[in-house]
Design a protein around this motif. Structure first.
Motif, PDB file in Angstrom:
ATOM      1  N   ASP A  13     118.202 -10.759 -28.489  1.00  0.00           N
ATOM      2  CA  ASP A  13     116.649 -11.247 -29.067  1.00  0.00           C
ATOM      3  C   ASP A  13     115.677 -10.549 -28.937  1.00  0.00           C
ATOM      4  O   ASP A  13     115.511 -12.104 -27.889  1.00  0.00           O
ATOM      5  N   THR A  56     112.445 -12.181 -30.388  1.00  0.00           N
ATOM      6  CA  THR A  56     111.942 -13.172 -31.282  1.00  0.00           C
ATOM      7  C   THR A  56     111.358 -13.885 -30.308  1.00  0.00           C
ATOM      8  O   THR A  56     109.731 -13.776 -30.892  1.00  0.00           O
ATOM      9  N   PHE A  57     111.044 -14.219 -29.640  1.00  0.00           N
ATOM     10  CA  PHE A  57     110.174 -15.348 -27.954  1.00  0.00           C
ATOM     11  C   PHE A  57     109.614 -14.288 -27.540  1.00  0.00           C
ATOM     12  O   PHE A  57     108.910 -15.119 -26.659  1.00  0.00           O
ATOM     13  N   HIS A  58     110.428 -13.092 -27.422  1.00  0.00           N
ATOM     14  CA  HIS A  58     108.549 -11.802 -27.045  1.00  0.00           C
ATOM     15  C   HIS A  58     108.070 -11.647 -27.818  1.00  0.00           C
ATOM     16  O   HIS A  58     107.408 -10.483 -27.029  1.00  0.00           O
ATOM     17  N   ARG A  59     108.276 -11.587 -28.547  1.00  0.00           N
ATOM     18  CA  ARG A  59     107.644 -10.644 -29.993  1.00  0.00           C
ATOM     19  C   ARG A  59     106.045 -10.183 -29.633  1.00  0.00           C
ATOM     20  O   ARG A  59     105.343 -11.904 -29.581  1.00  0.00           O
ATOM     21  N   ASP A  60     105.064 -10.218 -29.743  1.00  0.00           N
ATOM     22  CA  ASP A  60     103.045  -9.830 -29.938  1.00  0.00           C
ATOM     23  C   ASP A  60     103.439 -10.085 -31.158  1.00  0.00           C
ATOM     24  O   ASP A  60     101.331 -10.485 -31.858  1.00  0.00           O
ATOM     25  N   PHE A  91     104.201 -12.342 -33.178  1.00  0.00           N
ATOM     26  CA  PHE A  91     104.215 -14.205 -33.648  1.00  0.00           C
ATOM     27  C   PHE A  91     102.626 -15.277 -34.128  1.00  0.00           C
ATOM     28  O   PHE A  91     101.610 -14.299 -33.913  1.00  0.00           O
ATOM     29  N   LYS A 140     106.127 -12.999 -39.151  1.00  0.00           N
ATOM     30  CA  LYS A 140     107.087 -12.213 -39.532  1.00  0.00           C
ATOM     31  C   LYS A 140     107.971 -13.104 -39.454  1.00  0.00           C
ATOM     32  O   LYS A 140     107.854 -14.375 -38.714  1.00  0.00           O
ATOM     33  N   ASP A 157     111.195  -6.531 -21.811  1.00  0.00           N
ATOM     34  CA  ASP A 157     110.136  -7.370 -22.085  1.00  0.00           C
ATOM     35  C   ASP A 157     111.402  -8.946 -21.974  1.00  0.00           C
ATOM     36  O   ASP A 157     111.199  -9.755 -20.519  1.00  0.00           O
TER      37      ASP A 157
END
Lengths: 306, 196
Positions: B81, B83-87, B89, B93, B129
């Motif tokens: 997943d 989600t916690f590595h997206r740019d 945030f 989103k 990442d």
């Protein structure tokens, strides 16, 4: 539904059931992250969080700090003992000064009930209540609920007992709100002097018989006797308390069922719970501590996106 | 609405409503072709397949199963997943993270990342990442069902491509996987209202 309904987490009382479920679900993903070889995600790298602890804490403070570091947030730690609070600065002045240095979120523990709510009405940043006097300790209740769910599944209809010093416990109040919202059946058990009058109005049962309560419940959350908040004698002696209300091996061996034992810490070993129970296979006390980091990551992550 | 230019290449013109780009049979053929391409090039002893949540996992499961059906060999399979590595945030989103499940070591392994649509490249950057939290792979390759190659915002290119789609207007390309027997697998264009 992917956002919290509130900008702050002051108490469980004001969270919706959806909020609680969202936090618990998000925590599951964070628990996976803190078990990876590299236990860190970059999500909150542009967020600054101040930890304001006006009251002593070991577990909660370390847990919050670790959660913030795992989320890559920048953090400032503050404790009242080494600050200008000693020179007479008010809470609002202290916080406003910290906020003018561009802080996005405040995690606060304070000895006065309502301190977090007071701040939330006066400042812009997100507030996470890390315990306000005898009022609420929302992240503890969330991690307790998470740990229970992990052990016995959905809490709807499950029987949960909260044992001990209900009167002085913010954990008890937050637990009651949280468990009732998740549909659990809650019984409070302790000496009548340590159970507040009219607490039944929150929809809980009250018992003064520990053996009956242990036999009834699926999970027993044993609370600490908060001697530091007790300015009068509520029971004759600790020894007598341990005899009548302490959870010990003999009491558990009398039960004809499985039971889960929890304790929010710090433990008074030999008073509310004996070592052979606290360290037994029934106990999930250390799981609670691990889950605390995941829950706090979830709370701060969700708030930062509000 | 769209013309087939070269084998596997599509060019869109005007599409006012949902338009089917690939139907169930065509998707099945593409999956089979991609699986054979993967079999041709990978080292079975040292490879793992990881699907990107949420939609890449569905494609990855099908490719993983197809490779097993064709060769009898099972490659370790995981989900990741981003989600916690997206740019993006705090840019509106979704916050809902899905399960990450990697029950094997990726250190010194060839990782085949699988997603359904490669568009801006940001999801794949986030996935790489996230992947590095589990160790240092020997090599990471990317397989996608649809490559929207003119919309890239990062220098990321796929190694295995089902179909290339060159969109000339603001449309979304969605892979719809059948959830039950009455539904169909299909890839569709959806015209977007307003700007992205």
């Amino acid at each position: 539904m992917s956002q919290l309904s509130s900008k702050h987490v002051i108490g469980i009382e004001h969270l919706t059931v959806d909020d609680i479920q969202l936090i618990l679900q998000t925590a599951t993903q964070f628990k996976e992250i803190i078990n990876r070889p590299i236990k860190k995600v970059p999500t909150l790298r542009d967020i600054t969080i101040a930890n304001l602890f006006f009251e002593n804490s070991t577990r909660t403070r370390i847990s919050f700090e670790l959660a913030q570091k795992r989320l890559s947030a920048d953090i400032i730690n503050f404790s009242s003992s080494s600050s200008s609070v000693k020179k007479g600065e008010t809470l609002l002045d202290t916080v406003n000064n910290i906020l003018s240095m561009k802080v996005d979120m405040i995690v606060m523990r304070h000895a006065s009930p309502g301190a977090a709510h007071y701040l939330s009405e006066r400042i812009d940043a997100h507030i996470v209540n890390a315990g306000d006097g005898t009022h609420e300790h929302p992240t503890q209740a969330l991690l307790d609920a998470y740990s229970m769910q992990e052990k016995i599944g959905d809490l709807n209809g499950k029987k949960i007992a909260i044992l001990g010093d209900i009167m002085h416990s913010r954990v008890a109040l937050s637990n009651i709100f949280c468990l009732k919202k998740l549909g659990a059946d809650v019984t409070l058990c302790g000496p009548s002097t340590l159970i507040p009058k009219h607490i039944e109005k929150l929809g809980v049962h009250v018992s003064h018989n520990i053996d009956e309560t242990l036999q009834w419940c699926d999970v027993a959350n044993v609370l600490r006797i908060q001697l530091e908040r007790q300015n009068t004698k509520y029971f004759p002696s600790l020894r007598e308390y341990a005899l009548y209300f302490g959870v010990n091996r003999q009491r558990l061996e009398k039960l004809d069922k499985e039971i889960v034992i929890m304790h929010p810490g710090p433990i008074n070993r030999g008073v509310e719970i004996t070592s052979d129970v606290a360290d037994s296979e029934h106990s999930i006390i250390l799981d609670q501590v691990e889950n605390g980091v995941a829950i706090r990551m979830a709370v701060m992550y969700l708030l930062a996106n509000k | 609405m769209f013309t087939r230019c070269l084998s596997g290449f599509f060019l869109t013109f005007v599409s006012m409503s949902d338009t089917i780009l690939l139907n169930g049979n065509q998707i099945q053929l593409t999956i089979e072709r991609l699986s054979r391409e993967v079999i041709e090039s990978i080292n079975f002893q040292n490879s793992v397949i990881i699907g990107v949540q949420p939609r890449g996992v569905l494609l990855a499961e099908k490719i993983h199963q197809k490779i097993f059906d064709l060769t009898g060999q099972s490659i370790p399979f995981g989900k990741i997943d981003t989600t916690f590595h997206r740019d993006d945030f705090r840019r509106g989103k979704s916050l809902n993270a899905k399960v990450t499940e990697i029950d094997f070591h990726i250190e010194e392994k060839n990782v085949l990342l699988i997603d359904d649509v490669l568009y801006t490249g940001r999801t794949i950057r986030a996935a790489m990442d996230a992947l590095l939290s589990f160790g240092r792979p020997l090599k990471v390759e990317l397989l996608v069902l649809i490559d929207r190659r003119f919309n890239r915002e990062l220098p990321i290119q796929p190694d295995f491509v089902g179909n290339i789609v060159d969109t000339i207007e603001k449309v979304d390309v969605e892979v719809r996987w059948a959830a039950n027997a009455t539904e169909k697998n299909e890839v569709v264009f959806i015209p977007l209202k307003g700007n992205r």
